[in-house]
Design an enzyme around this catalytic site. Structure first.
Site, PDB file in Angstrom:
ATOM      1  CD  GLU A 196       1.781   9.461  -8.539  1.00  0.00           C
ATOM      2  OE1 GLU A 196       2.965   9.110  -8.362  1.00  0.00           O
ATOM      3  OE2 GLU A 196       1.075   9.031  -9.473  1.00  0.00           O
ATOM      4  CD  GLU A 206       4.295   6.603  -1.415  1.00  0.00           C
ATOM      5  OE1 GLU A 206       5.260   6.637  -0.648  1.00  0.00           O
ATOM      6  OE2 GLU A 206       4.350   6.089  -2.548  1.00  0.00           O
ATOM      7  CG  ASP A 258     -33.708  11.531   2.480  1.00  0.00           C
ATOM      8  OD1 ASP A 258     -33.531  10.304   2.325  1.00  0.00           O
ATOM      9  OD2 ASP A 258     -34.394  12.219   1.709  1.00  0.00           O
ATOM     10  CD  GLU A 273       5.615   1.492  -3.242  1.00  0.00           C
ATOM     11  OE1 GLU A 273       5.335   2.533  -3.839  1.00  0.00           O
ATOM     12  OE2 GLU A 273       6.770   1.007  -3.207  1.00  0.00           O
ATOM     13  CD  GLU A 314       3.562  10.999  -4.040  1.00  0.00           C
ATOM     14  OE1 GLU A 314       4.095  10.520  -3.015  1.00  0.00           O
ATOM     15  OE2 GLU A 314       3.705  10.501  -5.169  1.00  0.00           O
ATOM     16  NE  ARG A 320      11.312   3.354  -7.263  1.00  0.00           N
ATOM     17  CZ  ARG A 320      10.786   3.943  -6.198  1.00  0.00           C
ATOM     18  NH1 ARG A 320       9.486   4.141  -6.144  1.00  0.00           N
ATOM     19  NH2 ARG A 320      11.542   4.324  -5.190  1.00  0.00           N
ATOM     20  NE  ARG A 339       5.491   0.566  -8.053  1.00  0.00           N
ATOM     21  CZ  ARG A 339       5.994   1.777  -7.875  1.00  0.00           C
ATOM     22  NH1 ARG A 339       6.252   2.216  -6.643  1.00  0.00           N
ATOM     23  NH2 ARG A 339       6.236   2.560  -8.905  1.00  0.00           N
ATOM     24  CG  HIS A 341       2.633   3.866  -5.550  1.00  0.00           C
ATOM     25  ND1 HIS A 341       3.812   4.505  -5.891  1.00  0.00           N
ATOM     26  CD2 HIS A 341       2.030   3.558  -6.723  1.00  0.00           C
ATOM     27  CE1 HIS A 341       3.920   4.562  -7.220  1.00  0.00           C
ATOM     28  NE2 HIS A 341       2.845   4.001  -7.729  1.00  0.00           N
ATOM     29  CD  GLU A 396       5.072  11.546  -8.762  1.00  0.00           C
ATOM     30  OE1 GLU A 396       5.616  11.196  -9.839  1.00  0.00           O
ATOM     31  OE2 GLU A 396       5.328  10.981  -7.686  1.00  0.00           O
TER      32      GLU A 396
END
Length: 486
Positions: free
Chosen positions: A150, A148, A69, A375, A238, A357, A377, A287, A231
């Site tokens: 966290e 990645e 269902d 990457e 992480e 970053r 982020r 990320h 972290e």
């Protein structure tokens, strides 16, 4: 309750090999399996399940599936058309380390019984269609994704809202206020400060053993595990796994969350993937490393900026162009935007860089063309991994097809730019409301190859608008501090 389905499998549903099916029965025999748990993912990204006794699993199960269902899943079927098929994928078979009885897990696709086709609102089917679309374009045959994610671990959590109250309280041996608490074993005083969790050893890092058990349990469930660490924030962690293909990485993210939640629970603790549970400390992101390969060779390595190919730069251009629409999938909670605030460490600025970053798209350092990747982020772990990965791939492919160049790289510290220069750089959405509005205006790139459908996007937005309205209509405790005596 799941019942044996009789609908024939259509050409669009998977044709699983006899070898993969035989391996399922080998696992059942080797582990004396009693229960088989059928897992599937709803539009919000939450795993659901229904359990079959092992004697109901036959070879035909992988062609016919089980009826269930679907009307109880938000954003799916109405009660008058609720019958749907759970079609197990034998390649996902893995033992459940948390069940008392020997239990096998099978991840399922959702099939529309009236047509035998993939259900167009099934997130996993969307991810599979994205992989097929990539192959059809000739731009590549494999998309690799490496998320990645966290998360936070707390010792206790209490929360609730009502017409006349709204409250939450989190407790952690590493968290705010812990230095003044009395513990049965005494208060030893070793804990990370605000933004101080990256990377002191024990006893400041108090949960290395817990992370190690999470990681090894993930390995037992088939994930290619690599590392674990504390972290930046208090109580934040992480675990690291190796990249894989789009659908497998999304499957692995569901297992990742399952292991984190259940291992924490077995320790008498509680884990959350909320992006911003703690005021004044770092939030949790996810990320996502991405690359495209063709004929066993990487397509993102080249002679351009940071040794990138034109295809990689165009891929970044597509991500940046469609970022606010992507936010509806990559940052799909109202809490997501308490992390994505300009002027702090979150990657809100739509720029790219090989070293910076603070940019929303980063090019990690790599000497080999095989390791060249992008990457992204800004995503966070409240994302439905199937929908988020598929949407980012579609945005990147749109960038490649239309040669959308992202402009010049930003290698200086974006956080320290003067205000007049900062204003020239676009940002991600500032709220879930803005993200949903952006998606409703910019979704055509998702419809290519019938990967997403307009119906699916509208139903997804309807579910998310309910969250927006609840959040916007509910008074916040901070508002009483700021405005009660006005």
């Amino acid at each position: 309750m799941a019942k044996k389905a009789q609908a024939p499998a259509a050409a669009s549903t998977p044709s699983h090999s006899a070898k993969a099916i035989a391996k399922v029965f080998d696992i059942i025999k080797e582990n004396a399996v009693e229960m088989v748990d059928l897992r599937f993912t709803d539009p919000r990204g939450k795993w659901h399940h229904t359990t079959q006794y092992v004697t109901t699993i036959e070879e035909d199960t992988f062609r016919e599936g089980f009826m269930f269902d679907g009307s109880s899943i938000a954003g799916w079927k109405a009660i008058n058309e609720s019958d749907m098929i759970l079609l197990p994928d034998p390649t996902t078979a893995v033992m459940d380390p948390f069940s008392a009885k020997p239990q096998l897990i099978l991840i399922c696709d959702i099939v529309e019984p009236s047509t035998g086709q993939f259900y167009n609102r099934d997130p996993r089917a969307t991810a599979k269609l994205a992989e097929q679309y990539l192959q059809s374009t000739g731009l590549g045959d494999t998309a690799f994704f490496g998320p990645e994610a966290e998360f936070f671990i707390f010792d206790s959590v209490r929360f609730g809202t009502g017409p006349n109250f709204g409250t939450y309280e989190l407790e952690s041996i590493e968290g705010p206020g812990a230095s003044l608490k009395d513990y049965p074993e005494g208060n030893m005083g070793h804990r990370p400060g605000v933004k101080g969790g990256y990377f002191p050893v024990a006893p400041v890092d108090s949960e290395g053993d817990l992370r190690a058990e999470m990681l090894t349990t993930m390995g037992e469930m088939g994930l290619p595990i690599e590392k674990h660490h504390h972290e930046v924030a208090q109580s934040q962690h992480e675990l690291g796994t190796k990249f894989d293909t789009l659908v497998r990485s999304a499957d692995f993210m569901q297992i990742y969350k399952y292991c984190v939640h259940n291992v924490a629970h077995s320790y008498g603790k509680t884990a959350t993937f909320m992006p911003k549970p703690i005021y004044g400390d770092n939030g949790s992101g996810m990320h996502v490393h991405q690359s495209i390969w063709r004929d066993g060779k990487p397509t993102f390595g080249g002679n351009g900026y940071a040794d990138l190919s034109d295809e990689a730069l165009y891929y970044i251009g597509g991500i940046i162009k469609h970022a606010k629409a992507l936010n509806a999938f990559t940052n799909p909670s109202t809490n997501s935007y308490k992390r994505l605030i300009p002027g702090f460490e979150a990657p809100v600025l739509l720029a790219y860089s090989a070293r910076n970053r603070s940019a929303s798209c980063r090019i990690p350092y790599a000497t080999s063309p095989k390791a060249k990747r992008v990457e992204v982020r800004f995503p966070d772990p409240t994302a439905n991994p199937y929908l988020a990965f598929a949407a980012m791939l579609m945005a990147g492919l749109d960038g490649i097809k239309n040669k959308i160049h992202p402009g010049d790289a930003m290698d200086k510290d974006l956080y320290d730019l003067p205000p007049e220069e900062l204003k020239q750089i676009p940002t991600v959405a500032g709220s879930l409301r803005e993200a949903l509005t952006a998606l409703e205006a910019d979704y055509e790139f998702l419809l290519a190859g019938d990967v997403f459908t307009k119906d699916q996007i509208e139903s997804y937005c309807a579910v998310k608008w309910e969250e927006v309205y609840k959040f916007e209509h509910t008074p916040h405790p901070a508002e009483f501090e700021m405005y009660y005596s006005v």
